[in-house]
Design an enzyme around this catalytic site. Structure first.
Site, mmCIF file in Angstrom:
data_model
loop_
_atom_site.group_PDB
_atom_site.id
_atom_site.type_symbol
_atom_site.label_atom_id
_atom_site.label_comp_id
_atom_site.label_asym_id
_atom_site.label_seq_id
_atom_site.Cartn_x
_atom_site.Cartn_y
_atom_site.Cartn_z
ATOM 1 N N LEU A 97 0.818 -1.169 0.049
ATOM 2 C CA LEU A 97 0.203 -0.052 0.123
ATOM 3 C C LEU A 97 0.930 1.366 0.073
ATOM 4 C CD1 LEU A 97 -2.885 1.137 0.189
ATOM 5 C CD2 LEU A 97 -2.302 0.940 2.827
ATOM 6 N N LEU B 174 -5.027 -3.048 12.178
ATOM 7 C CA LEU B 174 -6.208 -3.982 13.092
ATOM 8 C C LEU B 174 -6.728 -5.244 11.858
ATOM 9 C CD1 LEU B 174 -6.352 -1.485 14.987
ATOM 10 C CD2 LEU B 174 -8.779 -1.785 14.755
ATOM 11 N N TYR C 45 -4.286 -18.002 13.386
ATOM 12 C CA TYR C 45 -4.684 -16.795 14.021
ATOM 13 C C TYR C 45 -3.509 -16.573 15.053
ATOM 14 C CZ TYR C 45 -7.027 -12.872 16.416
ATOM 15 O OH TYR C 45 -7.396 -11.794 17.000
#
Length: 317
Positions: free
Chosen positions: A68, A78, A150
């Site tokens: 980005l 987040l 995760y």
């Protein structure tokens, strides 16, 4: 009217999600210019539709696993599905979001010399062998289980953040977020608070896994957002990690009974087998947050549940 003398340009990845949208609200109310980046995998435009007309808010649909290129002063990272149903749906992509996403955001922060905060998780402690959990505990984590995408993804993200800190002197913040609930939770995200409220409002059986004696500590979203903003505002000598959550501990069975009582539901409790690697105890030691951030939760479980139940009533009916 601006609360700050300087309007910062702040990037929030995962900004259309549950926590991210509340953080965007807070940063805008504090007088900042907010760039919300989200691929809308679990986030939704419904969470931020009230912000679209704000000239100081911008939504960019983008996946953080891809580089980005923007100009900002601060970054809150987040981006990542946070409920087991969502992060286990595509576990490889979950790991990529944690690892590649962190690499891309850290690279951006390095280029811009921007402060960056990582939304880590209590899951880095796994099924803990010490109670309550302190930041110096290394955890007890299964590296090859169904939750590992995760758990280990977030652990690797922390590693990357601290390596960028040591190797590139990057200004980092790492916040370990414990169970948080509130308005804008997805009704089908599989998290215990939203599950129980939705089932109770529909007068369906409430599903409790195991005996229900396993414990969690529930922090209302407004308290958590206050802690994140305070963490970002600390000097560069404080990196964390810091536990952010409510230290008041409840059993899952107590939560189920409280939700039934507060909704006036006719639901019965249905017990099912415990999922793999589901932690038996989860309670943060927030001594460090009290000391360094001057923060502790102020909203009780009853107060927070009342707001959350009202939200789901409006959403469902």
């Amino acid at each position: 009217m601006m609360k700050n003398t300087i309007r910062k340009k702040i990037l929030v990845t995962g900004g259309a999600g549950f926590l991210g949208s509340h953080l965007c609200d807070r940063l805008l109310s504090d007088g900042h210019d907010v760039l919300c980046v989200d691929n809308l995998y679990t986030g939704t435009k419904d969470n931020i539709k009230h912000l679209i007309a704000n000239p100081f808010f911008e939504l960019m649909r983008h996946d953080v696993t891809m580089p980005l290129y923007v100009e900002v002063d601060e970054i809150y990272n987040l981006a990542c599905p946070a409920s087991p149903i969502h992060y286990q749906h595509d576990p490889v992509q979950t790991t990529k979001t944690c690892v590649h996403g962190s690499i891309n955001m850290l690279g951006l922060a390095k280029r811009l010399n921007a402060r960056i905060l990582q939304a880590s998780t209590s899951e880095v402690y796994g099924d803990p062998r010490i109670h309550p959990q302190t930041e110096d505990y290394w955890g007890h984590v299964n590296p090859i289980g169904s939750r590992s995408c995760y758990d280990e993804g977030k652990r690797c993200a922390e590693t990357l953040f601290f390596d960028y800190y040591r190797q590139h002197n990057l200004d980092i913040k790492v916040a370990r977020i414990f169970n948080t609930y509130g308005t804008r939770m997805h009704p089908n995200d599989g998290r215990v608070v939203s599950n129980f409220i939705v089932q109770a409002l529909k007068n369906q059986s409430i599903t409790v896994y195991g005996s229900g004696e396993q414990t969690r500590s529930f922090c209302y979203v407004d308290d958590l957002i206050e802690a994140l903003v305070r963490m970002m505002g600390t000097g560069n000598s404080f990196t964390g990690p810091v536990n952010l959550g409510n230290p008041v501990e409840f059993t899952i069975l107590e939560l189920a009974e409280k939700v039934i009582e507060m909704t006036g539901s006719s639901s019965k409790i249905n017990f099912e087998s415990l999922p793999q690697d589901d932690p038996i105890q989860r309670q943060p030691d927030i001594s460090l947050a009290r000391e360094r951030l001057g923060w502790e939760p102020s909203i009780s479980l009853e107060q927070g549940l009342k707001k959350t139940i009202t939200y789901f009533e409006q959403l469902l009916f």
